[in-house]
Scaffold this motif. Structure first.
Motif, PDB file in Angstrom:
ATOM      1  N   THR A  49       0.844  -1.194   0.000  1.00  0.00           N
ATOM      2  CA  THR A  49       0.000   0.000   0.000  1.00  0.00           C
ATOM      3  C   THR A  49       0.880   1.244   0.000  1.00  0.00           C
ATOM      4  OG1 THR A  49      -0.077   0.135   2.418  1.00  0.00           O
ATOM      5  CG2 THR A  49      -1.813  -1.172   1.336  1.00  0.00           C
ATOM      6  N   ASN A  50       0.254   2.406  -0.227  1.00  0.00           N
ATOM      7  CA  ASN A  50       0.979   3.670  -0.112  1.00  0.00           C
ATOM      8  C   ASN A  50       1.491   3.876   1.310  1.00  0.00           C
ATOM      9  OD1 ASN A  50       0.615   4.580  -2.809  1.00  0.00           O
ATOM     10  ND2 ASN A  50      -1.458   5.262  -2.334  1.00  0.00           N
ATOM     11  N   LEU A  51       0.711   3.422   2.286  1.00  0.00           N
ATOM     12  CA  LEU A  51       1.125   3.539   3.683  1.00  0.00           C
ATOM     13  C   LEU A  51       2.398   2.746   3.942  1.00  0.00           C
ATOM     14  CD1 LEU A  51       0.608   4.526   6.557  1.00  0.00           C
ATOM     15  CD2 LEU A  51      -0.883   2.524   6.902  1.00  0.00           C
ATOM     16  N   LYS A 330      -8.437  -0.446   3.358  1.00  0.00           N
ATOM     17  CA  LYS A 330      -8.959   0.505   2.380  1.00  0.00           C
ATOM     18  C   LYS A 330      -8.163   0.344   1.090  1.00  0.00           C
ATOM     19  CE  LYS A 330      -8.342   3.891   5.311  1.00  0.00           C
ATOM     20  NZ  LYS A 330      -8.271   5.257   5.896  1.00  0.00           N
ATOM     21  N   TYR A 331      -8.844   0.316  -0.043  1.00  0.00           N
ATOM     22  CA  TYR A 331      -8.166   0.190  -1.323  1.00  0.00           C
ATOM     23  C   TYR A 331      -7.092   1.271  -1.459  1.00  0.00           C
ATOM     24  CZ  TYR A 331      -7.155   0.794  -6.258  1.00  0.00           C
ATOM     25  OH  TYR A 331      -6.497   0.966  -7.449  1.00  0.00           O
ATOM     26  N   SER A 332      -5.898   0.828  -1.870  1.00  0.00           N
ATOM     27  CA  SER A 332      -4.775   1.736  -2.066  1.00  0.00           C
ATOM     28  C   SER A 332      -4.352   1.685  -3.526  1.00  0.00           C
ATOM     29  CB  SER A 332      -3.598   1.331  -1.161  1.00  0.00           C
ATOM     30  OG  SER A 332      -2.500   2.200  -1.321  1.00  0.00           O
ATOM     31  N   LYS A 333      -4.370   2.810  -4.158  1.00  0.00           N
ATOM     32  CA  LYS A 333      -4.052   2.912  -5.585  1.00  0.00           C
ATOM     33  C   LYS A 333      -2.568   2.660  -5.815  1.00  0.00           C
ATOM     34  CE  LYS A 333      -5.028   6.203  -9.356  1.00  0.00           C
ATOM     35  NZ  LYS A 333      -5.535   7.572  -9.614  1.00  0.00           N
ATOM     36  N   ARG A 334      -2.257   1.635  -6.608  1.00  0.00           N
ATOM     37  CA  ARG A 334      -0.857   1.288  -6.875  1.00  0.00           C
ATOM     38  C   ARG A 334      -0.561   1.504  -8.348  1.00  0.00           C
ATOM     39  NH1 ARG A 334       1.216   2.458  -3.344  1.00  0.00           N
ATOM     40  NH2 ARG A 334       3.016   1.068  -3.291  1.00  0.00           N
TER      41      ARG A 334
END
Length: 433
Positions: A49-51, A330-334
């Motif tokens: 994820t971005n996180l 939560k969906y994370s844009k990759r």
């Protein structure tokens, strides 16, 4: 040298960090804590994820503050996908990809001689061979040990970047796995967790070899221990396949089966290759074998185009499957995935609302599942003491809290316990003597 390690992400990363750590130990270096002053900081990153990306960058910078003159080596999935980005962070001298971890020790030692930075990251097309990190003889945890059996994934779910970071499926030699499990059991580990990027794909590239064949081989190893699978993908297995697992006597009555969504529409757009009914058939088979079979899962909320109705399907399947635990994301844009290019992204506010609703439903499901266990006996591995409690996990992966216990109860041993009632993230229990 004093060397510190920090691991982000999955069980595979934890295993690989341990393998690298032992390479440094065998070379005569001293291992210190991840927050301690060290000459070298090895950071094994995640990019799911971005996180995860942000946490990786934060720990790199944190290490630099602890010792401004320390050498930082970075590996893992984030390093594979964004090596140039990582190289720009102050203090990073060595970056190696997911298939080059065996080079970390050499490049670190060379740096202290030459002060030459090293960046070794293969292209995706070159990630085709299983990287042997050696046989691990023991892990830091006294009770539970991870054993990596497989690398890579070829399923390419539309939301997931990991196949690009890990490459094609390649399986570890069965003889090496058996040897490692033997050594870990001899060293006193009571639970062996088989893990991989997509564990269910073990042996796929070799034809007939399957994970069931491996489990049957591990069943023959002498000793008082149990085997747990870190996860299986319903993209690979089905209800008939699951029945074969029941032949493996050491295998825990717990599976982590990532459903990701309860909506057939969303599952199709995720490229998950199964329906909600297919998934529920697996659940039905598991619970017919053992009504208290523990099933844990992952669910993503806010996938592009997910409607309120789609989300309600996810809440519904939590109720129907009666999961013992749900990991809600939560969906994370990759960037680089199919889903990231869609123009129907769900707003952050909606994703926040849905993840909270899902977590509430998951808690209800856990308590309902646990309620059916009240009054039953369960073989439990006691692992540690937390304040006034002894804690451990049952075969079906229920965490137990034992308050009133005799002083001769030992950690890293199996005990029969009686489950009393829900408590925190698990159940209160008492040891049956």
């Amino acid at each position: 040298m004093k060397v510190a390690f920090h691991t982000l992400g999955c069980k595979v990363n934890q295993y690989e960090t341990e393998a690298i750590r032992q390479q440094f130990i065998r070379a005569g270096h001293e291992i210190v804590g991840e927050d301690d002053f060290a000459d070298v900081y090895i950071i094994n990153t995640c990019t799911v994820t971005n996180l995860a990306d942000r946490k990786s960058r934060q720990f790199i910078r944190k290490s630099k503050k602890v010792n401004p003159n320390g050498v930082i080596g970075v590996t893992g999935c984030y390093a594979q996908m964004r090596p140039d980005e990582i190289a720009e962070i102050d203090g990073v001298e060595i970056v190696v990809g997911t298939d080059e971890k065996n080079n970390l020790l050499k490049k670190v030692e060379e740096y202290f001689d030459t002060h030459n930075r090293a960046f070794i990251v293969k292209e995706y097309s070159e990630l085709t061979k299983y990287e042997d990190l050696g046989v691990i003889e023991a892990m830091e945890s006294r009770s539970r040990a991870f054993v990596k059996i497989e690398e890579g994934c070829n399923r390419f779910c539309s939301f997931c970047i990991i196949p690009y970071a890990r490459g094609k499926v390649r399986s570890r030699a069965r003889a090496d796995i058996v040897k490692e499990v033997n050594l870990l059991v001899e060293r006193g580990h009571k639970e062996v967790v088989l893990t991989g990027i997509n564990t269910a794909l073990y042996g796929e590239e070799k034809g007939g070899l399957k994970i069931v064949d491996l489990l049957k081989e591990l069943d023959k190893i002498p000793g008082d221990f149990r085997i747990r699978l870190s996860s299986l993908e319903p993209t690979v297995i089905d209800a008939d396949y699951v029945k074969k697992l029941f032949e493996c006597k050491r295998l825990c009555h717990h599976l982590h089966l990532s459903i990701q969504s309860g909506s057939n529409k969303v599952l199709k757009e995720m490229n998950r290759r199964y329906s909600r009914n297919d998934y529920l058939e697996i659940v039905k088979v598991l619970r017919a074998f053992d009504p208290l079979y523990g099933i844990t899962t992952d669910i993503i909320v806010g996938f592009p185009g997910e409607t309120d109705e789609d989300f309600m399907d996810s809440l519904d399947i939590v109720q129907k499957a009666e999961f013992s635990k749900v990991h809600a994301f939560k969906y994370s844009k990759r960037t680089g995935t199919v889903a990231a290019s869609r123009n129907d992204q769900v707003s952050g506010m909606v994703k926040n609302d849905r993840v909270h609703a899902l977590m509430n439903m998951a808690e209800i499901s856990r308590e309902k599942f646990n309620a059916r266990s009240i009054g039953t006996a369960a073989k439990t591995l006691i692992e540690q003491q937390e304040n006034e409690f002894l804690t451990g996990y049952t075969d079906n992966y229920t965490k137990v809290y034992i308050r009133d216990f005799q002083k001769d109860i030992r950690l890293n041993e199996f005990y029969d316990v009686k489950l009393i009632g829900n408590y925190k993230d698990g159940m209160i229990a008492e040891i049956r003597m």
